[in-house]
Scaffold this motif. Structure first.
Motif, short mmCIF file in Angstrom:
data_model
loop_
_atom_site.label_atom_id
_atom_site.label_comp_id
_atom_site.label_asym_id
_atom_site.label_seq_id
_atom_site.Cartn_x
_atom_site.Cartn_y
_atom_site.Cartn_z
N ARG A 94 0.84 -1.19 0.00
CA ARG A 94 0.00 0.00 0.00
C ARG A 94 0.88 1.24 0.00
O ARG A 94 1.84 1.33 0.76
N GLN A 95 0.52 2.20 -0.85
CA GLN A 95 1.24 3.47 -0.89
C GLN A 95 1.17 4.12 0.48
O GLN A 95 0.11 4.19 1.09
N ASN A 96 2.31 4.57 0.94
CA ASN A 96 2.41 5.21 2.26
C ASN A 96 1.91 4.32 3.39
O ASN A 96 1.62 4.78 4.47
N ASN A 97 1.74 3.03 3.10
CA ASN A 97 1.26 2.04 4.06
C ASN A 97 -0.08 2.41 4.68
O ASN A 97 -0.44 1.93 5.74
N ALA A 98 -0.82 3.32 4.02
CA ALA A 98 -2.14 3.71 4.52
C ALA A 98 -3.17 2.66 4.09
O ALA A 98 -3.05 2.07 3.02
N SER A 99 -4.18 2.44 4.91
CA SER A 99 -5.18 1.41 4.59
C SER A 99 -5.92 1.73 3.30
O SER A 99 -6.39 0.84 2.62
N ASP A 100 -6.03 3.01 2.93
CA ASP A 100 -6.71 3.38 1.69
C ASP A 100 -5.73 3.72 0.57
O ASP A 100 -6.13 4.19 -0.49
N GLY A 101 -4.44 3.48 0.79
CA GLY A 101 -3.43 3.80 -0.21
C GLY A 101 -3.50 2.88 -1.42
O GLY A 101 -3.95 1.74 -1.33
N TYR A 102 -3.08 3.40 -2.56
CA TYR A 102 -3.06 2.60 -3.78
C TYR A 102 -1.99 1.52 -3.68
O TYR A 102 -1.04 1.62 -2.92
N CYS A 103 -2.14 0.47 -4.50
CA CYS A 103 -1.27 -0.69 -4.45
C CYS A 103 -0.09 -0.52 -5.41
O CYS A 103 -0.28 -0.46 -6.62
N HIS A 104 1.10 -0.47 -4.85
CA HIS A 104 2.33 -0.29 -5.62
C HIS A 104 2.98 -1.65 -5.85
O HIS A 104 3.22 -2.40 -4.92
N ILE A 105 3.25 -1.99 -7.12
CA ILE A 105 3.87 -3.26 -7.45
C ILE A 105 5.34 -3.22 -7.07
O ILE A 105 6.07 -2.31 -7.47
N GLY A 106 5.78 -4.22 -6.34
CA GLY A 106 7.17 -4.29 -5.93
C GLY A 106 7.91 -5.50 -6.49
O GLY A 106 9.14 -5.53 -6.49
N TYR A 107 7.16 -6.49 -6.97
CA TYR A 107 7.77 -7.71 -7.46
C TYR A 107 6.75 -8.42 -8.32
O TYR A 107 5.55 -8.39 -8.02
N ILE A 108 7.22 -9.04 -9.40
CA ILE A 108 6.34 -9.78 -10.31
C ILE A 108 6.94 -11.14 -10.58
O ILE A 108 8.14 -11.27 -10.78
N SER A 109 6.07 -12.14 -10.64
CA SER A 109 6.48 -13.47 -11.07
C SER A 109 5.51 -13.92 -12.15
O SER A 109 4.30 -13.85 -11.97
N VAL A 110 6.05 -14.36 -13.29
CA VAL A 110 5.20 -14.90 -14.36
C VAL A 110 5.16 -16.40 -14.17
O VAL A 110 6.19 -17.05 -14.07
N ASN A 111 3.95 -16.94 -14.12
CA ASN A 111 3.76 -18.35 -13.82
C ASN A 111 3.66 -19.19 -15.07
O ASN A 111 3.24 -18.77 -16.08
#
Length: 111
Positions: A94-111
């Motif tokens: 979560r952006q700024n770790n706020a409960s209503d913050g937008y979701c920031h991608i930090g890692y991706i795995s292609v399955n």
């Protein structure tokens, strides 16, 4: 304490480490939509089929910004996964770790 007991304790400590559970969300699915806007205005956004919540709040899309490290690789991987109809696992915070913050991608795995 026996060697077996020590190994079990070490395994438990490793699994309960903050680094293992550092993500607010870990969601697997096929990419439903890709939206692109200004580079640092949640510039590259994705949502998954079925609209799952992506980081422990009400948001069904996650983003990366042009200023993010490895941005071009993230974009290329997500576009390729969409084109190939491969599922992906998105690890998000979560952006700024706020409960209503937008979701920031930090890692991706292609399955």
């Amino acid at each position: 304490m026996s060697l077996k007991q020590r190994l079990i304790c070490l395994a438990f400590l490793a699994l309960s480490s903050p680094n293992v559970v550092a993500w607010d969300g870990m969601t697997t699915g096929h990419i439903r939509t890709i939206d692109v806007t200004g580079g640092n205005n949640y510039g590259f956004r994705v949502s998954l089929e079925g609209g799952p919540l992506l980081c422990g709040n009400s948001h069904t899309w996650a983003y990366i910004n042009e200023a993010d490290s490895n941005y071009q690789t993230y974009v290329a991987v997500l576009l390729a996964a969409k084109a190939a109809k491969q599922s992906v696992t998105l690890y998000t915070n979560r952006q700024n770790n706020a409960s209503d913050g937008y979701c920031h991608i930090g890692y991706i795995s292609v399955n």
